[in-house]
Motif scaffolding. Structure first.
Motif, PDB file in Angstrom:
ATOM      1  N   LEU A  48      13.764 -11.309 -28.715  1.00  0.00           N
ATOM      2  CA  LEU A  48      12.509 -11.130 -29.437  1.00  0.00           C
ATOM      3  C   LEU A  48      12.585 -10.021 -30.488  1.00  0.00           C
ATOM      4  CD1 LEU A  48       9.991 -11.452 -26.468  1.00  0.00           C
ATOM      5  CD2 LEU A  48      10.550 -13.176 -28.192  1.00  0.00           C
ATOM      6  N   SER A  49      13.738  -9.382 -30.612  1.00  0.00           N
ATOM      7  CA  SER A  49      13.949  -8.271 -31.554  1.00  0.00           C
ATOM      8  C   SER A  49      12.949  -7.141 -31.341  1.00  0.00           C
ATOM      9  CB  SER A  49      13.880  -8.774 -33.001  1.00  0.00           C
ATOM     10  OG  SER A  49      14.888  -9.714 -33.240  1.00  0.00           O
ATOM     11  N   ILE A  50      12.710  -6.795 -30.056  1.00  0.00           N
ATOM     12  CA  ILE A  50      11.775  -5.716 -29.761  1.00  0.00           C
ATOM     13  C   ILE A  50      12.440  -4.579 -28.986  1.00  0.00           C
ATOM     14  CG2 ILE A  50       9.697  -7.140 -29.896  1.00  0.00           C
ATOM     15  CD1 ILE A  50       9.701  -7.314 -26.835  1.00  0.00           C
ATOM     16  N   VAL A  51      13.754  -4.627 -28.870  1.00  0.00           N
ATOM     17  CA  VAL A  51      14.463  -3.560 -28.165  1.00  0.00           C
ATOM     18  C   VAL A  51      15.737  -3.194 -28.914  1.00  0.00           C
ATOM     19  CG1 VAL A  51      15.882  -5.029 -26.652  1.00  0.00           C
ATOM     20  CG2 VAL A  51      15.233  -2.757 -25.874  1.00  0.00           C
ATOM     21  N   ILE A  52      16.050  -1.901 -28.880  1.00  0.00           N
ATOM     22  CA  ILE A  52      17.361  -1.428 -29.313  1.00  0.00           C
ATOM     23  C   ILE A  52      18.117  -1.133 -28.028  1.00  0.00           C
ATOM     24  CG2 ILE A  52      18.653   0.422 -30.433  1.00  0.00           C
ATOM     25  CD1 ILE A  52      16.212   0.792 -32.288  1.00  0.00           C
ATOM     26  N   ASP A  53      19.263  -1.743 -27.868  1.00  0.00           N
ATOM     27  CA  ASP A  53      20.115  -1.516 -26.704  1.00  0.00           C
ATOM     28  C   ASP A  53      21.319  -0.759 -27.231  1.00  0.00           C
ATOM     29  OD1 ASP A  53      21.220  -1.650 -24.177  1.00  0.00           O
ATOM     30  OD2 ASP A  53      21.889  -3.721 -24.373  1.00  0.00           O
ATOM     31  N   GLN A  60      19.937 -15.740 -16.465  1.00  0.00           N
ATOM     32  CA  GLN A  60      20.558 -16.519 -15.408  1.00  0.00           C
ATOM     33  C   GLN A  60      20.173 -15.934 -14.062  1.00  0.00           C
ATOM     34  OE1 GLN A  60      24.709 -16.268 -16.219  1.00  0.00           O
ATOM     35  NE2 GLN A  60      24.523 -17.153 -18.239  1.00  0.00           N
ATOM     36  N   GLN A  61      20.292 -16.742 -12.999  1.00  0.00           N
ATOM     37  CA  GLN A  61      19.925 -16.273 -11.680  1.00  0.00           C
ATOM     38  C   GLN A  61      20.753 -15.078 -11.241  1.00  0.00           C
ATOM     39  OE1 GLN A  61      20.157 -19.690  -9.173  1.00  0.00           O
ATOM     40  NE2 GLN A  61      18.083 -20.349  -9.662  1.00  0.00           N
ATOM     41  N   SER A  62      21.945 -14.920 -11.755  1.00  0.00           N
ATOM     42  CA  SER A  62      22.805 -13.815 -11.340  1.00  0.00           C
ATOM     43  C   SER A  62      22.477 -12.511 -12.065  1.00  0.00           C
ATOM     44  CB  SER A  62      24.269 -14.174 -11.563  1.00  0.00           C
ATOM     45  OG  SER A  62      24.514 -14.375 -12.939  1.00  0.00           O
ATOM     46  N   GLN A  63      21.560 -12.540 -13.005  1.00  0.00           N
ATOM     47  CA  GLN A  63      21.221 -11.338 -13.753  1.00  0.00           C
ATOM     48  C   GLN A  63      20.242 -10.460 -12.979  1.00  0.00           C
ATOM     49  OE1 GLN A  63      19.765 -13.014 -17.491  1.00  0.00           O
ATOM     50  NE2 GLN A  63      21.541 -12.095 -18.503  1.00  0.00           N
ATOM     51  N   THR A  64      20.364  -9.148 -13.176  1.00  0.00           N
ATOM     52  CA  THR A  64      19.404  -8.209 -12.603  1.00  0.00           C
ATOM     53  C   THR A  64      18.144  -8.198 -13.467  1.00  0.00           C
ATOM     54  OG1 THR A  64      20.182  -6.321 -13.906  1.00  0.00           O
ATOM     55  CG2 THR A  64      21.292  -6.741 -11.770  1.00  0.00           C
ATOM     56  N   LEU A  65      17.092  -7.601 -12.944  1.00  0.00           N
ATOM     57  CA  LEU A  65      15.858  -7.465 -13.706  1.00  0.00           C
ATOM     58  C   LEU A  65      16.124  -6.737 -15.015  1.00  0.00           C
ATOM     59  CD1 LEU A  65      12.749  -7.679 -13.929  1.00  0.00           C
ATOM     60  CD2 LEU A  65      12.639  -5.503 -12.697  1.00  0.00           C
ATOM     61  N   GLN A  66      16.941  -5.686 -14.952  1.00  0.00           N
ATOM     62  CA  GLN A  66      17.242  -4.903 -16.153  1.00  0.00           C
ATOM     63  C   GLN A  66      17.989  -5.743 -17.192  1.00  0.00           C
ATOM     64  OE1 GLN A  66      17.975  -3.923 -12.976  1.00  0.00           O
ATOM     65  NE2 GLN A  66      16.351  -2.415 -12.707  1.00  0.00           N
ATOM     66  N   GLN A  67      18.933  -6.546 -16.751  1.00  0.00           N
ATOM     67  CA  GLN A  67      19.677  -7.399 -17.676  1.00  0.00           C
ATOM     68  C   GLN A  67      18.765  -8.448 -18.300  1.00  0.00           C
ATOM     69  OE1 GLN A  67      22.630  -8.534 -14.780  1.00  0.00           O
ATOM     70  NE2 GLN A  67      24.218  -7.294 -15.754  1.00  0.00           N
ATOM     71  N   MET A  68      17.878  -9.039 -17.492  1.00  0.00           N
ATOM     72  CA  MET A  68      16.932 -10.021 -18.030  1.00  0.00           C
ATOM     73  C   MET A  68      16.002  -9.367 -19.050  1.00  0.00           C
ATOM     74  SD  MET A  68      15.806 -12.591 -14.973  1.00  0.00           S
ATOM     75  CE  MET A  68      15.763 -11.454 -13.598  1.00  0.00           C
ATOM     76  N   VAL A 125      11.850   4.926 -24.134  1.00  0.00           N
ATOM     77  CA  VAL A 125      13.302   4.978 -23.947  1.00  0.00           C
ATOM     78  C   VAL A 125      13.597   4.982 -22.451  1.00  0.00           C
ATOM     79  CG1 VAL A 125      15.378   6.381 -24.278  1.00  0.00           C
ATOM     80  CG2 VAL A 125      13.629   6.305 -26.061  1.00  0.00           C
ATOM     81  N   LYS A 126      14.585   4.179 -22.053  1.00  0.00           N
ATOM     82  CA  LYS A 126      15.042   4.179 -20.657  1.00  0.00           C
ATOM     83  C   LYS A 126      16.555   4.329 -20.663  1.00  0.00           C
ATOM     84  CE  LYS A 126      14.574   1.870 -16.270  1.00  0.00           C
ATOM     85  NZ  LYS A 126      13.530   1.202 -15.537  1.00  0.00           N
ATOM     86  N   ASP A 162      26.133   7.620 -22.871  1.00  0.00           N
ATOM     87  CA  ASP A 162      25.028   7.198 -22.011  1.00  0.00           C
ATOM     88  C   ASP A 162      24.307   6.053 -22.715  1.00  0.00           C
ATOM     89  OD1 ASP A 162      25.567   9.150 -20.164  1.00  0.00           O
ATOM     90  OD2 ASP A 162      23.875  10.440 -20.709  1.00  0.00           O
ATOM     91  N   LYS A 163      24.019   4.990 -21.986  1.00  0.00           N
ATOM     92  CA  LYS A 163      23.343   3.831 -22.581  1.00  0.00           C
ATOM     93  C   LYS A 163      21.834   3.977 -22.447  1.00  0.00           C
ATOM     94  CE  LYS A 163      27.189   0.710 -21.830  1.00  0.00           C
ATOM     95  NZ  LYS A 163      27.659  -0.506 -21.182  1.00  0.00           N
ATOM     96  N   TYR A 164      21.127   3.367 -23.389  1.00  0.00           N
ATOM     97  CA  TYR A 164      19.672   3.418 -23.374  1.00  0.00           C
ATOM     98  C   TYR A 164      19.115   2.117 -23.930  1.00  0.00           C
ATOM     99  CZ  TYR A 164      19.770   4.033 -28.407  1.00  0.00           C
ATOM    100  OH  TYR A 164      19.980   3.836 -29.753  1.00  0.00           O
ATOM    101  N   GLU A 165      17.862   1.861 -23.598  1.00  0.00           N
ATOM    102  CA  GLU A 165      17.102   0.812 -24.258  1.00  0.00           C
ATOM    103  C   GLU A 165      15.856   1.477 -24.832  1.00  0.00           C
ATOM    104  OE1 GLU A 165      14.948  -1.723 -21.000  1.00  0.00           O
ATOM    105  OE2 GLU A 165      16.986  -1.346 -20.279  1.00  0.00           O
ATOM    106  N   MET A 166      15.502   1.109 -26.067  1.00  0.00           N
ATOM    107  CA  MET A 166      14.326   1.667 -26.747  1.00  0.00           C
ATOM    108  C   MET A 166      13.446   0.503 -27.190  1.00  0.00           C
ATOM    109  SD  MET A 166      14.061   4.050 -30.170  1.00  0.00           S
ATOM    110  CE  MET A 166      14.949   5.440 -29.482  1.00  0.00           C
ATOM    111  N   TRP A 167      12.219   0.493 -26.685  1.00  0.00           N
ATOM    112  CA  TRP A 167      11.296  -0.626 -26.903  1.00  0.00           C
ATOM    113  C   TRP A 167      10.306  -0.337 -28.012  1.00  0.00           C
ATOM    114  CZ3 TRP A 167      11.526  -5.334 -24.475  1.00  0.00           C
ATOM    115  CH2 TRP A 167      12.542  -5.440 -23.522  1.00  0.00           C
TER     116      TRP A 167
END
Length: 123
Positions: free
Chosen positions: A21-26, A5-13, A56-57, A97-102
């Motif tokens: 796409l099932s390519i990230v673990i959040d 959505q337009q209100s989402q940040t780049l990170q949220q998108m 990992v981010k 601490d939250k992370y995303e793993m691609w």
């Protein structure tokens, strides 16, 4: 399926696209150890070395680690749910601490670039 959505940040998108796409673990770290270990007993349930070379981010950090730090998983130990990361982070990843793993070969910069190109096409 959640749509960006337009209100989402780049990170949220980015995370939304990765989930669809099932390519990230959040996920979220479940314990604190040192500057090279990401331990998550809820989401990192694969076999030894399954997450090796994944990027990992860190985001929404609760401890002293800096939001936005990235690293690459160099080894995964399934017995301890420990993803060893190199280069090491500036501080220990702490519980919650939250992370995303691609998944390989996807890299965060490439996903961000694709999102930015799509936005530019629309504007």
């Amino acid at each position: 399926m959640a749509l960006p959505q337009q209100s989402q940040t780049l990170q949220q998108m980015r995370r939304s696209i990765g989930k669809n796409l099932s390519i990230v673990i959040d996920g979220s770290a479940t314990s604190t150890t040192d500057t090279s270990s990401l331990i998550d007993t809820k989401n990192l349930l694969g076999a030894d070395d399954q997450y090796n070379q994944q990027e990992v981010k860190i985001y929404d950090a609760t401890g002293s680690i800096v939001d936005g730090e990235t690293s690459i998983v160099s080894d995964f130990d399934s017995a301890t749910n420990d993803a060893t990361c190199a280069p090491v982070f500036s501080a220990a990843i702490t519980a919650l601490d939250k992370y995303e793993m691609w998944k390989t070969p996807w890299r965060i910069a490439d996903i961000d670039d694709a999102i930015n190109q799509a936005i530019n096409e629309l504007t």
